[in-house]
Design a protein around this motif. Structure first.
Motif, mmCIF file in Angstrom:
data_model
loop_
_atom_site.group_PDB
_atom_site.id
_atom_site.type_symbol
_atom_site.label_atom_id
_atom_site.label_comp_id
_atom_site.label_asym_id
_atom_site.label_seq_id
_atom_site.Cartn_x
_atom_site.Cartn_y
_atom_site.Cartn_z
ATOM 1 N N THR A 44 18.247 1.886 -9.721
ATOM 2 C CA THR A 44 19.014 3.117 -9.525
ATOM 3 C C THR A 44 18.862 3.699 -8.127
ATOM 4 O O THR A 44 19.707 4.464 -7.691
ATOM 5 N N GLY A 45 17.758 3.383 -7.465
ATOM 6 C CA GLY A 45 17.480 4.001 -6.178
ATOM 7 C C GLY A 45 16.918 5.406 -6.321
ATOM 8 O O GLY A 45 16.516 6.025 -5.334
ATOM 9 N N LYS A 46 16.856 5.929 -7.545
ATOM 10 C CA LYS A 46 16.309 7.266 -7.796
ATOM 11 C C LYS A 46 14.814 7.265 -7.469
ATOM 12 O O LYS A 46 14.080 6.350 -7.861
ATOM 13 N N LEU A 47 14.371 8.291 -6.739
ATOM 14 C CA LEU A 47 12.967 8.354 -6.339
ATOM 15 C C LEU A 47 12.070 8.674 -7.532
ATOM 16 O O LEU A 47 12.369 9.563 -8.326
ATOM 17 N N GLN A 48 10.969 7.942 -7.614
ATOM 18 C CA GLN A 48 9.966 8.133 -8.654
ATOM 19 C C GLN A 48 8.668 8.504 -7.951
ATOM 20 O O GLN A 48 8.268 7.844 -6.985
ATOM 21 N N THR A 49 7.998 9.555 -8.415
ATOM 22 C CA THR A 49 6.738 9.983 -7.818
ATOM 23 C C THR A 49 5.641 9.933 -8.873
ATOM 24 O O THR A 49 5.807 10.486 -9.962
ATOM 25 N N VAL A 50 4.543 9.255 -8.526
ATOM 26 C CA VAL A 50 3.403 9.126 -9.426
ATOM 27 C C VAL A 50 2.111 9.333 -8.633
ATOM 28 O O VAL A 50 2.039 8.977 -7.458
ATOM 29 N N PRO A 51 1.080 9.907 -9.268
ATOM 30 C CA PRO A 51 -0.208 10.020 -8.580
ATOM 31 C C PRO A 51 -0.908 8.664 -8.531
ATOM 32 O O PRO A 51 -0.854 7.892 -9.494
ATOM 33 N N VAL A 52 -1.526 8.366 -7.396
ATOM 34 C CA VAL A 52 -2.268 7.122 -7.203
ATOM 35 C C VAL A 52 -3.558 7.421 -6.447
ATOM 36 O O VAL A 52 -3.682 8.458 -5.792
ATOM 37 N N ASN A 53 -4.502 6.503 -6.530
ATOM 38 C CA ASN A 53 -5.734 6.573 -5.747
ATOM 39 C C ASN A 53 -5.681 5.484 -4.691
ATOM 40 O O ASN A 53 -5.599 4.305 -5.033
ATOM 41 N N VAL A 54 -5.727 5.875 -3.431
ATOM 42 C CA VAL A 54 -5.740 4.904 -2.339
ATOM 43 C C VAL A 54 -7.186 4.466 -2.129
ATOM 44 O O VAL A 54 -8.069 5.292 -1.899
ATOM 45 N N LEU A 55 -7.404 3.160 -2.214
ATOM 46 C CA LEU A 55 -8.741 2.594 -2.044
ATOM 47 C C LEU A 55 -8.905 2.075 -0.626
ATOM 48 O O LEU A 55 -8.112 1.258 -0.163
ATOM 49 N N ARG A 56 -9.937 2.535 0.062
ATOM 50 C CA ARG A 56 -10.322 1.989 1.366
ATOM 51 C C ARG A 56 -11.385 0.948 1.073
ATOM 52 O O ARG A 56 -12.421 1.250 0.498
ATOM 53 N N PHE A 57 -11.105 -0.323 1.425
ATOM 54 C CA PHE A 57 -12.025 -1.406 1.100
ATOM 55 C C PHE A 57 -11.974 -2.476 2.184
ATOM 56 O O PHE A 57 -10.888 -2.955 2.525
ATOM 57 N N ASP A 58 -13.117 -2.824 2.698
ATOM 58 C CA ASP A 58 -13.246 -3.938 3.634
ATOM 59 C C ASP A 58 -12.237 -3.855 4.786
ATOM 60 O O ASP A 58 -11.605 -4.841 5.147
ATOM 61 N N GLY A 59 -12.089 -2.638 5.315
ATOM 62 C CA GLY A 59 -11.216 -2.428 6.468
ATOM 63 C C GLY A 59 -9.747 -2.262 6.155
ATOM 64 O O GLY A 59 -8.930 -2.113 7.062
ATOM 65 N N GLY A 60 -9.365 -2.286 4.886
ATOM 66 C CA GLY A 60 -7.961 -2.123 4.513
ATOM 67 C C GLY A 60 -7.788 -1.033 3.480
ATOM 68 O O GLY A 60 -8.757 -0.550 2.891
ATOM 69 N N ASP A 61 -6.549 -0.642 3.268
ATOM 70 C CA ASP A 61 -6.208 0.338 2.238
ATOM 71 C C ASP A 61 -5.372 -0.366 1.168
ATOM 72 O O ASP A 61 -4.500 -1.184 1.493
ATOM 73 N N TYR A 62 -5.642 -0.008 -0.093
ATOM 74 C CA TYR A 62 -5.005 -0.695 -1.217
ATOM 75 C C TYR A 62 -4.589 0.293 -2.309
ATOM 76 O O TYR A 62 -5.228 1.334 -2.486
ATOM 77 N N LEU A 63 -3.546 -0.093 -3.037
ATOM 78 C CA LEU A 63 -3.174 0.566 -4.276
ATOM 79 C C LEU A 63 -3.394 -0.432 -5.399
ATOM 80 O O LEU A 63 -3.014 -1.602 -5.283
ATOM 81 N N VAL A 64 -4.023 0.036 -6.472
ATOM 82 C CA VAL A 64 -4.306 -0.795 -7.641
ATOM 83 C C VAL A 64 -3.591 -0.152 -8.827
ATOM 84 O O VAL A 64 -3.607 1.066 -8.985
#
Length: 151
Positions: A44-64
């Motif tokens: 649809t292209g409709k924007l979806q917003t959800v809470p997430v925790n950004v993980l900083r690990f081993d020099g990178g950032d990740y979403l799980v």
């Protein structure tokens, strides 16, 4: 990287909790590292917003995605860019799915930090304090995305 079948939908109190965390993050409150991810729907292209925790690990950032193959994970696979936001701070980033064989240490660190919050959403047979073997066995069912610059 698709094919993951695990999915645990939010229900009951989860919906209230997610709305509350989303509101707090929108207003700049750092609740256990929560930010809001906004991603366009793949159909649809409709924007979806959800809470997430950004993980900083081993020099990178990740979403799980401990809930598994969620709508936001499926939409992120299709999107060129997404937005991460806490309060007035907004960042447009690209997400690249991490190969399943590289996920176990990332998922393990994520669970070390937020297992108390997300442990009940994990695939059957995996708990918030998993062994390395359990992480390896379930890594394919928990999407992980590397966060990179959208440039």
């Amino acid at each position: 990287m698709t094919g993951t079948t695990h999915y645990r939908a939010p229900e009951g109190f989860d919906n209230v909790f997610n709305r509350t965390v989303r509101w707090l993050a929108d207003h700049g409150v750092n609740l256990a590292g929560a930010q809001n991810l906004t991603v366009p729907g793949r159909r649809t292209g409709k924007l979806q917003t959800v809470p997430v925790n950004v993980l900083r690990f081993d020099g990178g950032d990740y979403l799980v995605s401990p809930r598994g193959n969620t709508q936001w994970a499926r939409n992120a696979r299709a999107a060129e860019t997404v937005e991460l936001r806490r309060g007035r701070s907004r960042t447009v980033v690209a997400l690249t799915e991490v190969d399943a064989d590289r996920r176990p240490p990332i998922i393990g660190e994520y669970l070390r930090k937020w297992g108390w919050e997300v442990g009940r959403f994990l695939p059957e047979g995996l708990d918030a304090k998993p062994s390395d073997a359990d992480l390896a066995a379930h890594a394919g069912s928990i999407p992980v995305f590397a966060i990179t610059s959208a440039d």
